[in-house]
Enzyme design. Structure first.
Site, PDB file in Angstrom:
ATOM      1  N   ASN A 166       0.535   0.623   5.808  1.00 19.43           N
ATOM      2  CA  ASN A 166       1.140  -0.241   4.804  1.00 19.43           C
ATOM      3  C   ASN A 166       1.860  -1.364   5.528  1.00 19.43           C
ATOM      4  O   ASN A 166       2.751  -1.108   6.343  1.00 19.43           O
ATOM      5  CB  ASN A 166       2.135   0.551   3.945  1.00 19.43           C
ATOM      6  N   GLY A 167       1.488  -2.609   5.243  1.00 17.29           N
ATOM      7  CA  GLY A 167       2.125  -3.744   5.897  1.00 17.29           C
ATOM      8  C   GLY A 167       1.117  -4.805   6.261  1.00 17.29           C
ATOM      9  O   GLY A 167       0.021  -4.883   5.700  1.00 17.29           O
ATOM     10  N   CYS A 204       0.850  -1.182   0.000  1.00 14.73           N
ATOM     11  CA  CYS A 204       0.000   0.000   0.000  1.00 14.73           C
ATOM     12  C   CYS A 204       0.890   1.239   0.000  1.00 14.73           C
ATOM     13  O   CYS A 204       2.092   1.158   0.180  1.00 14.73           O
ATOM     14  CB  CYS A 204      -0.912   0.025   1.228  1.00 14.73           C
ATOM     15  N   ASP A 257      13.293  -9.909 -16.629  1.00 14.40           N
ATOM     16  CA  ASP A 257      12.184  -9.476 -15.771  1.00 14.40           C
ATOM     17  C   ASP A 257      12.705  -9.271 -14.364  1.00 14.40           C
ATOM     18  O   ASP A 257      13.798  -9.742 -14.013  1.00 14.40           O
ATOM     19  CB  ASP A 257      11.058 -10.506 -15.772  1.00 14.40           C
ATOM     20  N   ASP A 258      11.913  -8.562 -13.544  1.00 13.13           N
ATOM     21  CA  ASP A 258      12.352  -8.315 -12.170  1.00 13.13           C
ATOM     22  C   ASP A 258      12.307  -9.578 -11.330  1.00 13.13           C
ATOM     23  O   ASP A 258      13.130  -9.788 -10.447  1.00 13.13           O
ATOM     24  CB  ASP A 258      11.498  -7.211 -11.522  1.00 13.13           C
ATOM     25  N   TYR A 265      11.056  -4.654  -7.065  1.00  9.22           N
ATOM     26  CA  TYR A 265       9.805  -4.507  -7.805  1.00  9.22           C
ATOM     27  C   TYR A 265       8.899  -3.396  -7.303  1.00  9.22           C
ATOM     28  O   TYR A 265       8.362  -2.623  -8.086  1.00  9.22           O
ATOM     29  CB  TYR A 265       9.039  -5.843  -7.755  1.00  9.22           C
ATOM     30  N   GLY A 295      -0.736   0.683  -5.053  1.00  8.57           N
ATOM     31  CA  GLY A 295      -2.083   0.191  -4.799  1.00  8.57           C
ATOM     32  C   GLY A 295      -3.077   0.761  -5.779  1.00  8.57           C
ATOM     33  O   GLY A 295      -3.198   1.978  -5.914  1.00  8.57           O
ATOM     34  N   THR A 299       9.392  -2.507 -14.682  1.00  8.27           N
ATOM     35  CA  THR A 299      10.282  -2.544 -13.528  1.00  8.27           C
ATOM     36  C   THR A 299      11.676  -3.055 -13.858  1.00  8.27           C
ATOM     37  O   THR A 299      12.657  -2.642 -13.249  1.00  8.27           O
ATOM     38  CB  THR A 299       9.661  -3.425 -12.421  1.00  8.27           C
TER      39      THR A 299
END
Length: 505
Positions: free
Chosen positions: A101-102, A2, A365-366, A257, A28, A303
Site C-alpha cells: 500500500n503506497g 490499498c 462532507d469530508d 476519509y 480498494g 465518511t
C-alpha cells in the site's frame, strides 16, 4: 490507497484472510488477491473485482496452508489489468510474495537499476513489483541457504535505503514466515496483533486495526515508521527498527476519509478524530457566521457522518439524514473516470424530500476534490425544496496532487487549485462554503497522540515530506492522472485480449 493483510496461524488462514479483505474493501474495490503457503507450496488467487467476486468456493478450497497474505487495490493510472493485481510473486530467492500500500516516488530509477545492476526483469508497470524485487534482491545478497531474522531485517534496511516514497508492505517468504514493514516516515498505516489458540499464539498484520479486532485478535500496536515485524512459521515474533532516521509523518487524509471510523491508527481512534473535526468546524462557522440561519445539518454519507453529528451538536441545530445511500455502488472518489463518477452520484445517493423542503440546509462532507460531486448533491438538495444550501468541508481545500498512494486527479482538475473559496462556493452552487483550517485538522488528530506533531499534508500545502518531489515528477504524474489519460487506458483495457501472466488459479 490499498489494503494489506497477512497471518501466521496454527490452522488454515484462507477464510481469515478473505474476511479481513472484506473488512478492508473500502481501501480498494478494483482488484483483490490472496496467496497462502503450505510447507514449500504456494497457492495464489487474484483478479479484478470485489473480494466477493474474485473468490469463489473452489478458489477458497485451493488456498491451503496456515500462513498467507492478501491485498485489495483501487484503480490507479495505468493499472487496470489482472496482471497488476496483488500479491506479486518472485521465485528467486526462496519464493517471496508481497502486497503493498503506497507509492514509490523513485520508481523509474529503481526500474532501471534493477535491470542494469541486479538483472531483474519487471513484468508489470506496478511499483509494488519493484518493491518486491528490491526486497528479494536484498535477501539474495545475504547469500545464505538458511535465513535468520537478522538477515531479513538487513534486507528491509536495504529497502529503506533504495526506496523513496510511501509503503506499508506485507511479504511472505516461502517456508520461513511473514514480514511486514513500514516506510521510515510512517506515511501509510500498518498494525499487528495476536490471538491465543490451543496450539499457541497466532499473529496477524493489516492496514487497519478493525481487520484484526473483527477477527478476534488483540491489537499489539502499530508498526513504527521504519520498523519491520517478522513472524516465523513456528509463530515466534521478531521486531527491529530498520531505518536510520525514522519519524512520524502519517498521512492525515487517512483520518479524514480513507480509514474506517472504527479503526485506530497510530494510537488515534479515527472516530474520535472526526468528532473533533466536527467540533472545531462548528467553532469556525460560529466565528464566521454568528447569526447563521441554519435549520438542519446533514452529512453526505458515509465518511462525514461523524463530523456532521458533532458539528450539529455544537451549533445547537438539528441533525438529520437527508440522503439515502445505495451501498452497492463503489466510492466515487476512486471511480476510474469522470463520466463514471458523474453517473454514479445519482445512483449512489437519493434525497429524502421532506427533510429538505422549506429549510436552510448545511451539508457536511469530508472533503472537496473536483467539486463535481458536491455540485450535484447541492442541486439535489435544491430540487428537493431547500431554501438555502450551505456547505462545510471537514478538511481544508485540496489544492495539490498526492504522490504517496492516493490517486487524486491532476491539479488542473482539483477545483481548489486555481480558485479561492468564494469562487468554489459559486462553482458548486452553495450559498456559502466553509473549509476546515489545517491547524484545526492537525489538532483533531494530534490531540489523541501528542507524538504525532507533523503529518503528510501535501494535498493541502504542496509540501511533500520525503523532499524528493521535483516539478518534472509532478508534471509526469499529472499527465498520467488526467481524466483524458484514464479514459484512453480504459479504452485500451476494453480492447486488450492479450495474455496476462497473473498466476491466478
Amino acid at each position: 490507497m490499498c489494503g494489506i493483510v497477512g497471518a501466521v496461524a496454527k490452522t488454515p488462514v484462507n477464510q481469515l484472510l478473505y474476511d479481513a479483505l472484506t473488512i478492508l474493501q473500502h481501501r480498494g474495490q478494483d482488484a483483490a488477491g490472496i496467496v497462502t503457503c503450505d510447507g514449500e507450496h504456494l497457492f495464489l488467487r487474484k483478479g479484478n473485482g470485489l473480494v466477493r467476486d474474485v473468490f469463489h468456493r473452489r478458489h477458497m478450497r485451493r488456498l491451503q496452508g496456515n500462513m498467507g497474505i492478501g491485498h485489495v487495490r483501487y484503480p490507479t493510472a495505468g493499472c487496470t489489468s489482472e496482471a497488476e493485481a496483488q500479491p506479486f510473486y518472485v521465485n528467486s530467492p526462496y519464493g517471496i510474495s508481497l502486497g503493498h500500500n503506497g507509492n514509490l516516488t523513485n520508481a523509474e530509477q529503481l526500474r532501471k537499476d534493477l535491470f542494469i545492476k541486479d538483472r531483474r526483469h519487471m513484468n508489470t508497470s506496478s511499483d509494488s513489483e519493484l518493491l518486491l524485487n528490491v526486497f528479494a534482491n536484498a535477501l539474495q545478497a545475504q547469500n545464505k541457504l538458511d535465513l535468520t531474522p537478522e538477515d531479513i531485517f538487513a534486507a528491509v534496511t536495504s529497502v529503506h535505503e533504495r526506496c523513496e516514497g510511501a509503503y506499508a508492505a506485507v511479504a511472505m517468504i516461502t517456508d520461513y514466515g511473514m514480514v511486514a514493514f513500514r516506510d521510515p516516515l510512517g506515511i501509510r498505516p500498518a498494525v499487528f496483533g495476536y490471538r491465543e489458540s490451543e496450539a499457541g499464539r497466532e499473529y496477524m498484520v493489516a492496514s487497519e486495526s478493525v481487520a484484526l479486532s473483527t477477527a478476534g485478535y488483540t491489537v499489539e500496536r502499530d508498526i513504527a515508521p521504519g520498523e519491520a515485524v517478522y513472524v516465523d512459521t513456528d509463530g515466534k515474533l521478531h521486531t527491529q527498527q530498520c531505518a536510520s532516521a525514522p519519524e512520524y509523518k502519517s498521512c492525515i487524509f487517512e483520518y479524514v476519509y480513507l480509514a474506517r471510523p472504527d479503526s485506530v491508527i497510530d494510537k488515534v481512534p479515527v472516530h474520535k478524530a472526526r468528532l473533533r473535526m466536527g467540533k472545531l468546524l462548528a467553532q469556525k462557522i460560529k466565528r464566521l457566521y454568528p447569526d447563521h440561519d441554519i435549520d438542519v445539518v446533514m452529512p453526505i454519507p458515509d465518511t462525514s457522518r461523524t463530523a456532521a453529528m458533532q458539528l450539529a451538536y455544537h451549533l445547537n441545530v438539528m441533525h438529520r439524514e437527508g440522503f439515502i445511500k445505495n451501498r452497492y455502488i463503489g466510492r466515487t472518489f476512486i471511480m476510474p473516470g469522470q463520466s463514471v463518477r458523474k453517473k454514479s452520484v445519482r445512483q449512489k445517493l437519493n434525497p429524502i424530500d421532506m427533510e429538505f423542503r422549506g429549510k436552510n440546509v448545511l451539508l457536511v462532507d469530508d472533503s472537496i476534490v473536483r467539486g463535481t460531486t458536491s455540485k450535484q448533491i447541492i442541486q439535489m438538495a435544491r430540487d428537493s425544496g431547500a431554501k438555502k444550501v450551505y456547505f462545510a468541508s471537514a478538511a481544508p481545500a485540496v489544492r495539490y496532487q498526492n504522490v504517496y498512494g492516493i490517486d487524486m486527479p491532476a491539479v488542473e482538475e482539483l477545483v481548489a487549485h486555481s480558485h479561492p473559496d468564494e469562487e468554489i462556493a459559486e462553482l458548486i452552487g452553495a450559498d456559502w462554503l466553509v473549509f476546515q483550517d489545517l491547524s484545526d485538522l492537525m489538532l483533531s488528530v494530534s490531540k489523541e497522540n501528542p507524538a504525532l506533531q507533523t503529518f503528510d499534508c501535501s494535498v493541502f500545502t504542496g509540501e511533500y515530506p520525503t523532499g524528493n518531489i521535483t516539478p518534472e515528477y509532478l508534471a509526469q504524474l499529472e499527465q498520467e492522472r488526467s481524466d483524458a489519460a484514464k479514459a484512453a487506458i480504459d479504452d485500451d483495457a476494453d480492447s486488450d485480449n492479450s495474455l496476462n501472466l497473473n498466476g491466478s488459479l
